[in-house]
Design an enzyme around this catalytic site. Structure first.
Site, PDB file in Angstrom:
ATOM      1  N   CYS A   4       0.826  -1.371   0.364  1.00  0.00           N
ATOM      2  CA  CYS A   4      -0.151  -0.148   0.065  1.00  0.00           C
ATOM      3  C   CYS A   4       1.197   1.065  -0.050  1.00  0.00           C
ATOM      4  O   CYS A   4       0.336   2.254   0.363  1.00  0.00           O
ATOM      5  CB  CYS A   4      -1.022   0.038   0.825  1.00  0.00           C
ATOM      6  SG  CYS A   4      -1.846  -1.633   1.533  1.00  0.00           S
ATOM      7  N   HIS A  24      -2.535   7.306   4.627  1.00  0.00           N
ATOM      8  CA  HIS A  24      -3.163   5.595   4.048  1.00  0.00           C
ATOM      9  C   HIS A  24      -4.191   5.505   4.626  1.00  0.00           C
ATOM     10  O   HIS A  24      -3.984   5.384   6.428  1.00  0.00           O
ATOM     11  CB  HIS A  24      -2.069   4.660   4.567  1.00  0.00           C
ATOM     12  CG  HIS A  24      -2.702   3.384   3.465  1.00  0.00           C
ATOM     13  ND1 HIS A  24      -3.158   3.332   2.235  1.00  0.00           N
ATOM     14  CD2 HIS A  24      -2.340   1.848   4.026  1.00  0.00           C
ATOM     15  CE1 HIS A  24      -4.202   1.807   2.536  1.00  0.00           C
ATOM     16  NE2 HIS A  24      -3.526   1.355   3.631  1.00  0.00           N
ATOM     17  N   ASN A  66     -10.418  -0.090   2.570  1.00  0.00           N
ATOM     18  CA  ASN A  66      -8.981  -0.038   2.089  1.00  0.00           C
ATOM     19  C   ASN A  66      -8.495   0.384   0.788  1.00  0.00           C
ATOM     20  O   ASN A  66      -9.054  -1.064   0.136  1.00  0.00           O
ATOM     21  CB  ASN A  66      -8.552  -1.084   3.001  1.00  0.00           C
ATOM     22  CG  ASN A  66      -6.564  -0.505   2.713  1.00  0.00           C
ATOM     23  OD1 ASN A  66      -5.789   0.154   1.850  1.00  0.00           O
ATOM     24  ND2 ASN A  66      -5.867  -1.658   3.945  1.00  0.00           N
TER      25      ASN A  66
END
Ligand code: UT7
Length: 332
Positions: free
Chosen positions: A113, A255, A285
């Site tokens: 990520c 994030h 996410n």
């Protein structure tokens, strides 16, 4: 020396919404658990015929339009992704063909990520080195393609989406653009978040398919413990490299993996709610795409102003973590 300035931003999310209530009908879970443990209420899912490069293309077109730049004026393409259309060729090559009839060099960046942060760091370094004038950085992930909807511990977390930014060279006299980058990785945690099969270690076979090894596996608690340390480290290290302090930060764009991880980072720095961007509630996410999606939203709300110090910080599979410190504005 020159700096890389963000001159255009664009994002894309698929139309289909998968709510917590939809998930309740698919598996043994409930809205209350998902909201209280993660902050997520719904996420977007790409169509079956919509691949990572398709979402990347939509976001790229919007970023180019926002920048007022034609695809032919792009010198290099980075695509951060963990779900490439195919293992090879790269999604960057596929995206280039969609964007322009002229060749443009490009490469995929695979850093969990944290891919968006890695790609911006490398693009910025190339621009600073004088190698390229304009670089398109794209983040696109179709996590639904590797999510096991029979595993409630991961299925509720992920969504699909894409974001893109056009970085352009500017003399650094005005101090806009990417001020600093911090990147890190510790592969000792590689197995904590991984897609086990389909690579050279464990090629696809009937056995790997039957054992559901083509879906991502995560040790949620371990990743959580890592994340609550990695996020503050990323913020501090990025700011230190920019010669700035936490009090200089106008906006933190973390994030979007879990509301509790974001809140822990906020508490650690004593940050006001208004300085932290959160949109996990609506997208879950989205891996590499989560930061550009949050950045684009905050800009649309008018909360992103020229001259502000924006810190983007991420963590993910690898394990990787890092940050980008930007002074927002085109610098012209
Ligand atoms: O960008 C990628 C990085 N990944 C992450 O950031 C993930 C980091 N980790 C997390 O966000 C959290 O660890 C999770 C959200 C994945 C899990 O939250 P948790 O508070 O750590 O829960 P847990 O895994 O400790 O599970 C607690 C309980 C368990 O039941 P028992 O054993 O206590 O009876 C689970 O079986 O919750 C159960 N559970 C669920 N219940 C309802 C796990 N998933 C679900 C679910 N619905 N979807």
């Amino acid at each position: 020396m020159t700096r890389a300035v963000m001159v255009g931003l664009g994002t894309y999310v698929p139309e289909r919404v998968l709510s917590n209530h939809d998930l309740e009908r698919m598996m043994d879970t409930n809205d209350e658990w998902i909201v209280s443990r993660t902050g997520i209420r719904e996420r977007r899912l790409a169509r079956d015929d919509e691949a990572t490069s398709d979402m990347a293309f939509m976001a790229s077109e919007r970023a180019l339009k926002d920048a007022g730049v034609a695809a032919e004026e792009i010198d290099f393409i980075y695509v951060a992704t963990n779900t490439p259309d195919t293992v090879f060729p790269s999604t960057a090559a596929r995206l280039q063909a969609r964007l322009s009839d002229s060749p443009i060099p490009g490469v995929d960046v695979q850093a969990g990520c944290t891919g968006w942060i890695y790609a911006i760091g490398m693009a910025s370094a190339m621009i600073q080195a004088g190698l390229y004038r304009r670089v398109l950085v794209v983040a696109s992930d179709k996590l639904s393609s590797i999510t096991d909807y029979e595993d409630r511990s991961t299925a509720v977390l992920f969504g699909d989406g894409a974001g893109a930014v056009v970085l352009e060279a500017r003399p650094d006299t005005e101090e806009y653009g990417v001020l600093a980058t911090y990147l890190n990785a510790d592969g000792r945690g590689a197995e904590l978040l991984a897609l086990p099969a389909g690579g050279s270690r464990w090629p696809a076979s009937k056995d790997t398919v039957d054992s559901r090894l083509h879906f991502l596996k995560m040790s949620g608690n371990d990743v959580f413990r890592f994340a609550v340390k990695a996020m503050p480290d990323a913020v501090e290290q990025g700011l230190a490299r920019a010669g700035l302090r936490v009090s200089d930060m106008d906006l933190l764009v973390p994030h979007q993996a879990n509301q509790r991880i974001i809140d822990a980072a906020m508490r650690q720095f004593g940050l006001d709610e208004t300085k932290v961007v959160k949109n996990i509630e609506r997208y879950g996410n989205t891996s590499v795409a989560s930061i550009p999606l949050a950045l684009d939203e905050v800009r649309a709300e008018g909360r992103l102003q020229d001259g502000q110090v924006v810190v983007m910080a991420a963590f993910g599979a690898g394990l990787t973590w890092g940050s980008t410190v930007v002074r927002w504005g085109r610098g012209v």
